[in-house]
Design a protein around this motif. Sequence first.
Motif, PDB file in Angstrom:
ATOM      1  N   ALA A 441     -13.620 -16.745 -18.405  1.00  0.00           N
ATOM      2  CA  ALA A 441     -12.940 -15.604 -18.096  1.00  0.00           C
ATOM      3  C   ALA A 441     -11.397 -15.898 -18.446  1.00  0.00           C
ATOM      4  O   ALA A 441     -10.593 -15.120 -18.879  1.00  0.00           O
ATOM      5  N   LEU A 442     -10.937 -17.126 -18.300  1.00  0.00           N
ATOM      6  CA  LEU A 442      -9.605 -17.388 -18.363  1.00  0.00           C
ATOM      7  C   LEU A 442      -9.147 -17.558 -19.835  1.00  0.00           C
ATOM      8  O   LEU A 442      -8.290 -17.267 -20.138  1.00  0.00           O
ATOM      9  N   SER A 443     -10.270 -17.989 -20.808  1.00  0.00           N
ATOM     10  CA  SER A 443     -10.186 -17.984 -22.157  1.00  0.00           C
ATOM     11  C   SER A 443      -9.840 -16.602 -22.817  1.00  0.00           C
ATOM     12  O   SER A 443      -9.376 -16.606 -24.006  1.00  0.00           O
ATOM     13  N   LYS A 444     -10.183 -15.710 -22.234  1.00  0.00           N
ATOM     14  CA  LYS A 444      -9.812 -14.237 -22.674  1.00  0.00           C
ATOM     15  C   LYS A 444      -8.563 -13.627 -22.661  1.00  0.00           C
ATOM     16  O   LYS A 444      -8.472 -12.589 -23.336  1.00  0.00           O
ATOM     17  N   ARG A 445      -7.833 -14.452 -21.898  1.00  0.00           N
ATOM     18  CA  ARG A 445      -6.241 -13.898 -21.685  1.00  0.00           C
ATOM     19  C   ARG A 445      -5.411 -14.137 -22.929  1.00  0.00           C
ATOM     20  O   ARG A 445      -5.854 -14.925 -23.787  1.00  0.00           O
ATOM     21  N   GLN A 446      -4.610 -12.993 -23.425  1.00  0.00           N
ATOM     22  CA  GLN A 446      -3.839 -13.349 -24.450  1.00  0.00           C
ATOM     23  C   GLN A 446      -2.651 -14.175 -24.542  1.00  0.00           C
ATOM     24  O   GLN A 446      -2.300 -14.457 -23.279  1.00  0.00           O
ATOM     25  N   LYS A 447      -2.452 -14.512 -25.477  1.00  0.00           N
ATOM     26  CA  LYS A 447      -1.066 -15.617 -25.403  1.00  0.00           C
ATOM     27  C   LYS A 447      -0.048 -15.234 -26.417  1.00  0.00           C
ATOM     28  O   LYS A 447      -0.709 -15.024 -27.765  1.00  0.00           O
ATOM     29  N   PRO A 448       1.237 -14.932 -26.250  1.00  0.00           N
ATOM     30  CA  PRO A 448       1.547 -15.018 -25.024  1.00  0.00           C
ATOM     31  C   PRO A 448       1.300 -13.643 -24.321  1.00  0.00           C
ATOM     32  O   PRO A 448       0.857 -12.664 -24.905  1.00  0.00           O
ATOM     33  N   THR A 449       1.456 -13.709 -23.060  1.00  0.00           N
ATOM     34  CA  THR A 449       0.878 -12.440 -22.112  1.00  0.00           C
ATOM     35  C   THR A 449       1.841 -12.349 -21.301  1.00  0.00           C
ATOM     36  O   THR A 449       2.892 -13.044 -20.734  1.00  0.00           O
ATOM     37  N   THR A 450       1.765 -11.042 -20.556  1.00  0.00           N
ATOM     38  CA  THR A 450       3.010 -10.550 -19.739  1.00  0.00           C
ATOM     39  C   THR A 450       2.478 -11.148 -18.250  1.00  0.00           C
ATOM     40  O   THR A 450       1.249 -11.595 -17.999  1.00  0.00           O
ATOM     41  N   VAL A 451       3.295 -11.249 -17.337  1.00  0.00           N
ATOM     42  CA  VAL A 451       3.125 -11.602 -15.878  1.00  0.00           C
ATOM     43  C   VAL A 451       2.138 -10.679 -15.397  1.00  0.00           C
ATOM     44  O   VAL A 451       1.079 -11.414 -14.935  1.00  0.00           O
ATOM     45  N   GLU A 452       2.142  -9.552 -15.519  1.00  0.00           N
ATOM     46  CA  GLU A 452       1.254  -8.707 -14.846  1.00  0.00           C
ATOM     47  C   GLU A 452      -0.192  -8.835 -15.573  1.00  0.00           C
ATOM     48  O   GLU A 452      -1.206  -8.800 -14.742  1.00  0.00           O
ATOM     49  N   GLU A 453      -0.354  -9.000 -16.682  1.00  0.00           N
ATOM     50  CA  GLU A 453      -1.607  -9.217 -17.384  1.00  0.00           C
ATOM     51  C   GLU A 453      -2.184 -10.854 -17.134  1.00  0.00           C
ATOM     52  O   GLU A 453      -3.293 -10.773 -16.807  1.00  0.00           O
ATOM     53  N   MET A 454      -1.488 -11.678 -17.035  1.00  0.00           N
ATOM     54  CA  MET A 454      -1.684 -12.873 -16.614  1.00  0.00           C
ATOM     55  C   MET A 454      -2.245 -12.990 -15.227  1.00  0.00           C
ATOM     56  O   MET A 454      -3.396 -13.506 -14.794  1.00  0.00           O
ATOM     57  N   ASN A 455      -1.653 -12.366 -14.205  1.00  0.00           N
ATOM     58  CA  ASN A 455      -1.866 -12.150 -13.069  1.00  0.00           C
ATOM     59  C   ASN A 455      -3.358 -11.499 -12.761  1.00  0.00           C
ATOM     60  O   ASN A 455      -4.124 -11.980 -12.082  1.00  0.00           O
ATOM     61  N   ARG A 456      -3.313 -10.468 -13.630  1.00  0.00           N
ATOM     62  CA  ARG A 456      -4.817  -9.797 -13.408  1.00  0.00           C
ATOM     63  C   ARG A 456      -6.067 -10.460 -14.089  1.00  0.00           C
ATOM     64  O   ARG A 456      -6.870 -10.592 -13.346  1.00  0.00           O
ATOM     65  N   VAL A 457      -5.772 -11.309 -15.050  1.00  0.00           N
ATOM     66  CA  VAL A 457      -6.876 -12.029 -15.714  1.00  0.00           C
ATOM     67  C   VAL A 457      -7.357 -13.274 -14.606  1.00  0.00           C
ATOM     68  O   VAL A 457      -8.455 -13.452 -14.375  1.00  0.00           O
ATOM     69  N   VAL A 458      -6.115 -13.834 -14.150  1.00  0.00           N
ATOM     70  CA  VAL A 458      -6.448 -14.922 -13.293  1.00  0.00           C
ATOM     71  C   VAL A 458      -6.975 -14.553 -11.855  1.00  0.00           C
ATOM     72  O   VAL A 458      -8.105 -15.124 -11.535  1.00  0.00           O
ATOM     73  N   SER A 459      -6.269 -13.625 -11.272  1.00  0.00           N
ATOM     74  CA  SER A 459      -6.994 -13.343 -10.183  1.00  0.00           C
ATOM     75  C   SER A 459      -8.366 -12.748 -10.257  1.00  0.00           C
ATOM     76  O   SER A 459      -9.055 -13.058  -9.273  1.00  0.00           O
ATOM     77  N   GLU A 460      -8.694 -11.812 -11.060  1.00  0.00           N
ATOM     78  CA  GLU A 460     -10.145 -11.427 -11.132  1.00  0.00           C
ATOM     79  C   GLU A 460     -11.150 -12.591 -11.373  1.00  0.00           C
ATOM     80  O   GLU A 460     -12.088 -12.278 -10.773  1.00  0.00           O
ATOM     81  N   ALA A 461     -10.648 -13.705 -12.286  1.00  0.00           N
ATOM     82  CA  ALA A 461     -11.694 -14.866 -12.377  1.00  0.00           C
ATOM     83  C   ALA A 461     -12.053 -15.467 -11.130  1.00  0.00           C
ATOM     84  O   ALA A 461     -13.103 -15.698 -10.935  1.00  0.00           O
ATOM     85  N   PHE A 462     -10.856 -15.648 -10.354  1.00  0.00           N
ATOM     86  CA  PHE A 462     -11.167 -16.535  -9.402  1.00  0.00           C
ATOM     87  C   PHE A 462     -11.779 -15.625  -8.015  1.00  0.00           C
ATOM     88  O   PHE A 462     -12.582 -15.998  -7.191  1.00  0.00           O
ATOM     89  N   LEU A 463     -11.337 -14.236  -8.235  1.00  0.00           N
ATOM     90  CA  LEU A 463     -11.904 -13.455  -6.961  1.00  0.00           C
ATOM     91  C   LEU A 463     -13.544 -13.305  -7.303  1.00  0.00           C
ATOM     92  O   LEU A 463     -14.182 -13.103  -6.492  1.00  0.00           O
ATOM     93  N   LEU A 464     -13.681 -13.114  -8.547  1.00  0.00           N
ATOM     94  CA  LEU A 464     -15.261 -13.058  -8.935  1.00  0.00           C
ATOM     95  C   LEU A 464     -16.121 -14.410  -8.417  1.00  0.00           C
ATOM     96  O   LEU A 464     -16.999 -14.136  -8.068  1.00  0.00           O
ATOM     97  N   PHE A 465     -15.262 -15.576  -8.670  1.00  0.00           N
ATOM     98  CA  PHE A 465     -16.020 -16.747  -8.124  1.00  0.00           C
ATOM     99  C   PHE A 465     -16.360 -16.510  -6.499  1.00  0.00           C
ATOM    100  O   PHE A 465     -17.587 -16.904  -6.156  1.00  0.00           O
ATOM    101  N   PHE A 466     -15.510 -16.021  -5.652  1.00  0.00           N
ATOM    102  CA  PHE A 466     -15.727 -15.759  -4.090  1.00  0.00           C
ATOM    103  C   PHE A 466     -16.887 -14.741  -4.264  1.00  0.00           C
ATOM    104  O   PHE A 466     -17.633 -14.846  -2.972  1.00  0.00           O
ATOM    105  N   VAL A 467     -16.786 -13.615  -4.673  1.00  0.00           N
ATOM    106  CA  VAL A 467     -17.705 -12.300  -4.844  1.00  0.00           C
ATOM    107  C   VAL A 467     -19.174 -13.184  -4.814  1.00  0.00           C
ATOM    108  O   VAL A 467     -20.076 -12.736  -4.435  1.00  0.00           O
ATOM    109  N   LYS A 468     -19.453 -14.021  -6.070  1.00  0.00           N
ATOM    110  CA  LYS A 468     -20.608 -14.721  -6.259  1.00  0.00           C
ATOM    111  C   LYS A 468     -21.136 -15.583  -5.107  1.00  0.00           C
ATOM    112  O   LYS A 468     -22.307 -15.958  -5.425  1.00  0.00           O
ATOM    113  N   THR A 469     -20.329 -16.421  -4.734  1.00  0.00           N
ATOM    114  CA  THR A 469     -20.454 -17.324  -3.711  1.00  0.00           C
ATOM    115  C   THR A 469     -20.773 -16.907  -2.272  1.00  0.00           C
ATOM    116  O   THR A 469     -21.775 -17.443  -1.392  1.00  0.00           O
ATOM    117  N   VAL A 470     -19.860 -15.913  -1.806  1.00  0.00           N
ATOM    118  CA  VAL A 470     -19.862 -15.835  -0.371  1.00  0.00           C
ATOM    119  C   VAL A 470     -19.790 -14.103  -0.061  1.00  0.00           C
ATOM    120  O   VAL A 470     -19.630 -13.623   0.869  1.00  0.00           O
TER     121      VAL A 470
END
Length: 552
Positions: A441-470
Amino acid sequence: MSSAHPRQMDQKSETAQNSEENLSPNTRRSFSFSSFRHKKRSNSSEGGVFTRRRGLPTFSSVRKTSRNESASKDDGAPQSNFTQHQVKQTGEPPKDNLISDVAAKHEGKDPDTTEAMGPIVAENTSKQHRYVSGQYFFEYLVVVSLKTKDSNSYEPQITYQFPKRDGMARFQKEEEEKTLKAITLFCFPEGINWAPLTEYHSETFSFVLTEIDGSRRNGYCRRLLPGGKGARPPEAYCIISSLACFGLFSKIFDEVEKRRQISMAMIYPFMQKLREAPFPAPGNTVEIKSFIPESGTEIIRLTRPLDSWLEHVNFNTLFGCLTDEEVLLVFAAAVLERRIVFIADELGTLSQVIHAVAALLYPFVWQHTLISIVPEILIDVVMAPTPYLLGVQKRLLDQVTDQGDLLVVDLSVDKKTTFIASVGDESSILPPKLQAEILEALSKRQKPTTVEEMNRVVSEAFLLFFVKTVGHYGSYVKHRRVGEQGVFEKRSFYKAIDSKTTRHFVKKFLQTQTFDLFIQEVEQQTGPQQGIFHKKILEYQEKKKKEKTKKR
């Protein structure tokens, strides 16, 4: 962005006291200023569940009130974005606070002799703080200057404060004095040894003041060279606010700095206008009119990010210092509430990285000490035996690495190795399959990327981790009657996990105070679950249903 905590001294737990007793006589033991609060769960039926962990000792500086208790309950103050992360705390109130200790250390006094405020005084102070800072953008702006102490050292002193506080009760004045002394140390955490400079790269960072009652205020700081000619020490502009929105306050500093270049007198009308303006809701904009000589009246537009829970975060700095794989190792250590120290020269780097790491845990909240920039005078905080996230300047590295069971992360550009010290099992904490999914999921972010886009990609990747575990936790909070507090059936929740590796991880995560206090909050809710996490859980469950239907 950066964060560090001053007001945070609670009563020591027996665990902490025993840890001190086991230290050798030559070992540093000056961590009495840290906060060791017993956090207790309320009594409820425990039939059919694991034994609940009560009286957990914590070294917590990031303590928050209930998510359901919005700031708007106090004197009509608007709710800050922190409330969606907040967890209810119970137990005895702390008897001391770090602000008092910082002030005592600053004056060469024994911090243990600082007289504690009584519970009534603490409650009144808390309400007064919430009223003052919650109604406005900020509580006050101060300028901290380095004044010559002797031929070889400087002492940080407040040379400007807006607004002035008048009509305060004696205890309020005393508390404010302690706060202001602490602020000077966090604006200049390097200590008193400075050499006059002719050039200085302006830097912006932040820290956190944790009150005696566990509420928080944020300190935003910009350091730069004052006007004048020749070599001179830098000065710091610091804004204290209950609101957490680093990008917004960085823009405010731009305006303050622009007016400062004209005259200090130009700062006052701008800050007064800002102080009177309402803090905007997520996604909204507030307009501030300000007059500048030769430029006329300007309109400054301050827009609050739509994703309010990420408005204090910039993941670009974290991923600029560490690889994706290294971030996963840090995340794994943080999830299990380990002691983590970040090393860097730049104050802004330290504060931005620590805030970003804490944000990776969303929807869970780091429940322990978080000091993004540890002042040199408080370096013995590394001796604390309980979990923490600390930011330490690289010149103090020798005072950190003599501790065991630490994850020490070097953020420097010229680092030889990223992990100066580690437990060694960080790569095996998270389930391998889910680690791979986060990296993909992290590899799909564009480089360079805006703060907003970076925050979206990163937060969704780690949020999905918690969705799948708990993410299935909601099905295991049982309510005997409508409107009654629920009971979390931990054993059934744990056994419902099919994957062996995921079950192994969750078994460890369930023992953390991070999860314990999260589920306590859920148990106390009588209505339906809401928020981003719950939305993502529903989306994931719907996706799984569709996949099963296709297979049939």
